[in-house]
Design a protein around this motif. Structure first.
Motif, PDB file in Angstrom:
ATOM      1  N   ILE A  31       0.858  -1.184   0.000  1.00 24.15           N
ATOM      2  CA  ILE A  31       0.000   0.000   0.000  1.00 24.15           C
ATOM      3  C   ILE A  31       0.893   1.234   0.000  1.00 24.15           C
ATOM      4  N   ASP A  32       0.965   1.890  -1.147  1.00 25.30           N
ATOM      5  CA  ASP A  32       1.832   3.028  -1.412  1.00 25.30           C
ATOM      6  C   ASP A  32       3.304   2.602  -1.438  1.00 25.30           C
ATOM      7  N   THR A  33       4.108   3.374  -2.164  1.00 25.10           N
ATOM      8  CA  THR A  33       5.512   3.029  -2.345  1.00 25.10           C
ATOM      9  C   THR A  33       6.389   4.210  -1.968  1.00 25.10           C
ATOM     10  N   PRO A  34       7.623   3.950  -1.517  1.00 21.15           N
ATOM     11  CA  PRO A  34       8.506   5.053  -1.125  1.00 21.15           C
ATOM     12  C   PRO A  34       8.869   5.951  -2.298  1.00 21.15           C
ATOM     13  N   GLN A  35       8.970   7.232  -2.022  1.00 19.14           N
ATOM     14  CA  GLN A  35       9.424   8.202  -3.015  1.00 19.14           C
ATOM     15  C   GLN A  35      10.907   8.032  -3.310  1.00 19.14           C
ATOM     16  N   LEU A  36      11.706   7.650  -2.305  1.00 17.98           N
ATOM     17  CA  LEU A  36      13.156   7.561  -2.444  1.00 17.98           C
ATOM     18  C   LEU A  36      13.544   6.241  -3.111  1.00 17.98           C
ATOM     19  N   PRO A  37      14.346   6.282  -4.176  1.00 16.77           N
ATOM     20  CA  PRO A  37      14.628   5.074  -4.959  1.00 16.77           C
ATOM     21  C   PRO A  37      15.201   3.911  -4.158  1.00 16.77           C
ATOM     22  N   THR A  38      16.257   4.140  -3.358  1.00 17.48           N
ATOM     23  CA  THR A  38      16.857   2.997  -2.657  1.00 17.48           C
ATOM     24  C   THR A  38      15.911   2.429  -1.622  1.00 17.48           C
ATOM     25  N   ARG A  39      15.053   3.273  -1.051  1.00 17.46           N
ATOM     26  CA  ARG A  39      14.085   2.777  -0.064  1.00 17.46           C
ATOM     27  C   ARG A  39      12.982   1.974  -0.749  1.00 17.46           C
ATOM     28  N   ALA A  40      12.634   2.358  -1.977  1.00 19.16           N
ATOM     29  CA  ALA A  40      11.648   1.578  -2.732  1.00 19.16           C
ATOM     30  C   ALA A  40      12.199   0.191  -3.053  1.00 19.16           C
ATOM     31  N   VAL A  41      13.445   0.147  -3.489  1.00 18.31           N
ATOM     32  CA  VAL A  41      14.073  -1.141  -3.801  1.00 18.31           C
ATOM     33  C   VAL A  41      14.167  -2.000  -2.549  1.00 18.31           C
ATOM     34  N   ALA A  42      14.565  -1.398  -1.433  1.00 19.48           N
ATOM     35  CA  ALA A  42      14.694  -2.147  -0.186  1.00 19.48           C
ATOM     36  C   ALA A  42      13.353  -2.659   0.306  1.00 19.48           C
ATOM     37  N   MET A  43      12.307  -1.833   0.183  1.00 16.27           N
ATOM     38  CA  MET A  43      10.977  -2.261   0.618  1.00 16.27           C
ATOM     39  C   MET A  43      10.484  -3.414  -0.238  1.00 16.27           C
ATOM     40  N   ARG A  44      10.719  -3.348  -1.537  1.00 15.62           N
ATOM     41  CA  ARG A  44      10.309  -4.452  -2.404  1.00 15.62           C
ATOM     42  C   ARG A  44      10.999  -5.741  -1.981  1.00 15.62           C
ATOM     43  N   GLN A  45      12.296  -5.664  -1.721  1.00 19.00           N
ATOM     44  CA  GLN A  45      13.035  -6.861  -1.318  1.00 19.00           C
ATOM     45  C   GLN A  45      12.501  -7.421  -0.010  1.00 19.00           C
ATOM     46  N   GLU A  46      12.221  -6.528   0.934  1.00 18.32           N
ATOM     47  CA  GLU A  46      11.699  -6.992   2.224  1.00 18.32           C
ATOM     48  C   GLU A  46      10.325  -7.631   2.066  1.00 18.32           C
ATOM     49  N   ALA A  47       9.456  -6.988   1.284  1.00 21.90           N
ATOM     50  CA  ALA A  47       8.109  -7.523   1.089  1.00 21.90           C
ATOM     51  C   ALA A  47       8.169  -8.880   0.396  1.00 21.90           C
ATOM     52  N   GLU A 103      14.704  16.184  -6.583  1.00 24.93           N
ATOM     53  CA  GLU A 103      15.391  17.136  -5.712  1.00 24.93           C
ATOM     54  C   GLU A 103      15.687  16.560  -4.324  1.00 24.93           C
ATOM     55  N   ALA A 104      14.974  15.506  -3.949  1.00 22.29           N
ATOM     56  CA  ALA A 104      15.182  14.925  -2.623  1.00 22.29           C
ATOM     57  C   ALA A 104      16.436  14.051  -2.554  1.00 22.29           C
ATOM     58  N   LEU A 105      16.981  13.685  -3.693  1.00 23.92           N
ATOM     59  CA  LEU A 105      18.079  12.721  -3.706  1.00 23.92           C
ATOM     60  C   LEU A 105      19.326  13.189  -2.945  1.00 23.92           C
ATOM     61  N   PRO A 106      19.854  14.391  -3.188  1.00 20.88           N
ATOM     62  CA  PRO A 106      21.118  14.757  -2.544  1.00 20.88           C
ATOM     63  C   PRO A 106      21.076  14.710  -1.023  1.00 20.88           C
ATOM     64  N   THR A 107      19.966  15.109  -0.437  1.00 20.10           N
ATOM     65  CA  THR A 107      19.890  15.161   1.019  1.00 20.10           C
ATOM     66  C   THR A 107      19.322  13.896   1.649  1.00 20.10           C
ATOM     67  N   ASP A 108      18.410  13.250   0.971  1.00 19.73           N
ATOM     68  CA  ASP A 108      17.692  12.137   1.589  1.00 19.73           C
ATOM     69  C   ASP A 108      18.037  10.763   1.021  1.00 19.73           C
ATOM     70  N   ASP A 109      18.590  10.712  -0.177  1.00 17.86           N
ATOM     71  CA  ASP A 109      18.891   9.417  -0.797  1.00 17.86           C
ATOM     72  C   ASP A 109      20.000   9.566  -1.839  1.00 17.86           C
ATOM     73  N   PRO A 110      21.203   9.966  -1.421  1.00 13.88           N
ATOM     74  CA  PRO A 110      22.274  10.191  -2.399  1.00 13.88           C
ATOM     75  C   PRO A 110      22.606   8.962  -3.234  1.00 13.88           C
ATOM     76  N   ASP A 111      22.471   7.769  -2.658  1.00  4.09           N
ATOM     77  CA  ASP A 111      22.745   6.552  -3.435  1.00  4.09           C
ATOM     78  C   ASP A 111      21.678   6.317  -4.502  1.00  4.09           C
ATOM     79  N   GLY A 112      20.547   6.976  -4.359  1.00  6.65           N
ATOM     80  CA  GLY A 112      19.472   6.795  -5.318  1.00  6.65           C
ATOM     81  C   GLY A 112      19.744   7.418  -6.670  1.00  6.65           C
ATOM     82  N   THR A 113      20.743   8.291  -6.756  1.00  8.13           N
ATOM     83  CA  THR A 113      21.028   8.934  -8.041  1.00  8.13           C
ATOM     84  C   THR A 113      21.423   7.923  -9.115  1.00  8.13           C
ATOM     85  N   THR A 114      22.030   6.817  -8.717  1.00 14.51           N
ATOM     86  CA  THR A 114      22.496   5.833  -9.706  1.00 14.51           C
ATOM     87  C   THR A 114      21.353   5.036 -10.321  1.00 14.51           C
ATOM     88  N   ILE A 115      20.196   5.027  -9.675  1.00 12.74           N
ATOM     89  CA  ILE A 115      19.066   4.261 -10.211  1.00 12.74           C
ATOM     90  C   ILE A 115      17.877   5.154 -10.517  1.00 12.74           C
TER      91      ILE A 115
END
Length: 301
Positions: A31-47, A103-115
């Motif tokens: 139910i709903d997905t994370p805005q931040l890329p690495t957190r979305a990938v991590a949530m999918r893996q956990e689920a 715009e959220a990537l540099p402060t909240d998910d810098p590793d997300g820039t690669t994906i």
């Protein structure tokens, strides 16, 4: 992620919405997905570690609830209300949702820039609804029922997801728990009716769109906040204040903080909440665009 019940999990400490999932005897419902890329990938893996994802349900069309769908491609069937589907990642004068996610990537998910995809790649297939409906819809997954209740107000396609077996309802942004409420283009009267509908459910816990998990009692607080905003602007109109005077003088900055990672948007929220309500109450809409007095949203260290 935070375990709410034996089968319900959510994350309330990320920038963006509270993405969640429910485990059943026949797989997982997201139910709903994370805005931040690495957190979305991590949530999918956990689920997926708890079973195959059967459905992904979005509660509204705002970017923080749907952007992570991109990283769930191939994982379950996406379910959207028609009012959500028709507004999925639509660019508007108030906000460009793709730019806001980036715009959220540099402060909240810098590793997300690669994906993080480029704009054309993203819009070619953002992974929006494959099942699109109007009204309400009930899904049966294993030993659980998911009642998708149309609760418009905050957005036209707003959903609440009631899971009776868990005594939980996911409200999306119909509830902002202990943080600033975003009104903007909302219909406050519909929103209050949505709260009234949710209040009739037999649930012990409420998973809001933002902020900590709460109970049905908090619906009274949310209703009061909506009424305070509407009343304050109505009083301003009755006093003959101009649109700009109302924007300058009607504020609730001291009531709650903004949600995680959005401190710099406090004035934006206050400005557009007041402007949108003023326009609706007077029937003379002005420009509902990014206020010239405010800087565009940029990452802050």
């Amino acid at each position: 992620m935070e375990q709410v019940t034996a089968n319900v999990f959510t994350e309330t400490r990320l920038r963006g919405c509270n993405p969640s999932y429910v485990t059943t005897s026949d797989g997982v419902v997201v139910i709903d997905t994370p805005q931040l890329p690495t957190r979305a990938v991590a949530m999918r893996q956990e689920a997926e570690s708890r079973g195959p994802i059967r459905y992904l349900v979005n509660t509204e069309h705002h970017v923080d609830h749907i952007f992570g769908n991109y990283y769930f491609k191939g994982a379950g069937t996406v379910v959207n209300h028609r009012g959500l589907y028709d507004n999925f990642m639509t660019v508007a004068p108030i906000l460009d949702p793709f730019a806001y996610a980036e715009e959220a990537l540099p402060t909240d998910d810098p590793d997300g820039t690669t994906i993080f995809p480029d704009r054309d790649e993203y819009y070619a297939d953002p992974n929006k609804g494959r099942i699109v409906f109007t009204g309400d819809l009930t899904l049966r997954v294993g030993n659980h029922e998911f009642r998708l209740l149309h609760t418009p107000g905050h957005t036209p396609g707003q959903l609440a997801v009631h899971v009776p077996e868990e005594g939980v309802v996911f409200t999306g942004d119909t509830v902002f728990s202990e943080c600033q409420t975003w009104l903007m283009t909302s219909d406050v009267d519909q929103w209050i009716a949505a709260l009234d509908r949710i209040a009739t459910l037999d649930v012990a816990q409420v998973v809001p769109g933002h902020g900590p998990v709460t109970t049905l009692k908090y619906l009274d607080t949310q209703r009061a906040m909506l009424l305070e905003w509407k009343t304050a602007v109505a009083v301003a109109v009755a006093k003959g204040w101009s649109r700009q005077e109302t924007i300058d003088r009607v504020k609730f900055t001291d009531r709650y903080p903004v949600d995680v990672g959005q401190d710099y948007m406090m004035e934006y929220i206050q400005t557009l909440n007041a402007a949108a309500l003023y326009d609706k109450l007077t029937g003379a809409p002005g420009p509902l665009t990014w206020p010239e007095s405010l800087a565009k949203p940029v990452p802050v260290a």
